[in-house]
Design a protein around this motif. Structure first.
Motif, PDB file in Angstrom:
ATOM      1  N   SER A   1      41.714  47.733  39.739  1.00 39.62           N
ATOM      2  CA  SER A   1      41.595  49.078  39.180  1.00 39.62           C
ATOM      3  C   SER A   1      42.700  49.990  39.710  1.00 39.62           C
TER       4      SER A   1
ATOM      5  N   GLU B   1      38.263  43.596  42.321  1.00 39.69           N
ATOM      6  CA  GLU B   1      38.143  44.572  41.239  1.00 39.69           C
ATOM      7  C   GLU B   1      38.626  45.952  41.683  1.00 39.69           C
ATOM      8  N   GLN B   2      38.368  46.286  42.935  1.00 41.98           N
ATOM      9  CA  GLN B   2      38.842  47.560  43.480  1.00 41.98           C
ATOM     10  C   GLN B   2      40.360  47.668  43.349  1.00 41.98           C
ATOM     11  N   TRP B   3      41.063  46.617  43.792  1.00 41.47           N
ATOM     12  CA  TRP B   3      42.521  46.652  43.770  1.00 41.47           C
ATOM     13  C   TRP B   3      43.080  46.460  42.369  1.00 41.47           C
TER      14      TRP B   3
END
Length: 222
Positions: free
Chosen positions: A101, A97-99
């Motif tokens: 985003s 999810e970090q990447w």
């Protein structure tokens, strides 16, 4: 599940995210072409499904969904074949999810902006703004250095191959055909990542289709 009905065009970068996902999941796709050169995306019947007048759009009986990343997630979540493209482990999913985003908010605006100036603006009869090209080019240097460092000990961006690799693919594929391709080629870990992504059977299937559909469109068959 029956075939995913997708309104779009394979040469469209956003449609490519949808198709790449489906092919990785070994899903059946019914691709319904839309004549965007004739402005069909702005007609009432399409705007009723996609009020922004863009592609792709997914239709499943009475369910309609737009935005390529949302469609990709839906296909991944509902397809029973192939392997999932979103990690189930909470920590791995958080990294994904970090990447995801970062791809949408940090990388894509500048990669898409650069590609737009080199490809889409001239295609529509305009003139490339070299100042904007330079702005996007310079804005990408640090984020791509960070991505390059992230890939130092990973095969793919979030570890295993995931949707985030697919999300990055269409515009990087176009960037690599432009004079600014050094943004990718000069960063060895990103270049190695791209070699792995572009070697995947689903990637090859997708871009074979893209070339065939583009040739047919140019010849007036579509």
């Amino acid at each position: 599940m029956s075939a995913y009905r997708v309104i779009g065009l394979s040469p469209s970068t956003c449609t490519q995210r949808t198709l790449f996902t489906a092919y990785e999941r070994q899903a059946t796709v019914d691709l319904v072409p839309l004549n965007i050169m004739a402005g069909d995306q702005k007609k009432p019947e399409h705007l009723a499904k996609q009020p922004f007048g863009k592609i792709p759009v997914l239709e499943m009986q009475d369910f309609v969904l737009y935005e390529s990343r949302a469609i990709a997630r839906f296909i991944n979540d509902t397809c029973s074949s192939g392997s999932t493209l979103i990690p189930s482990d909470p920590k791995q999913r958080a990294i994904f999810e970090q990447w995801a985003s970062l791809e949408a908010g940090t990388y894509n605006p500048h990669i898409e902006g650069l590609v737009a100036q080199r490809v889409f603006v001239p295609m529509r009869g305009g003139q490339t703004d070299e100042n904007k090209v330079k702005e996007h080019y310079n804005a990408l240097k640090e984020p791509l250095d960070i991505l390059n460092n992230n890939l130092a000990n990973k095969e793919y961006i979030a570890g295993p191959f995931t949707l985030v690799d697919i999300f990055f693919t269409p515009y990087i594929n176009m960037l690599l055909q432009l004079p600014e391709k050094d943004l990718i080629e000069s960063r060895p870990n990103i270049a190695a990542w791209w070699k792995r992504v572009s070697s995947r059977p689903a990637f090859k299937k997708l871009y074979k289709q893209v070339e065939e559909d583009r040739a047919a469109m140019m010849s007036g068959q579509k």
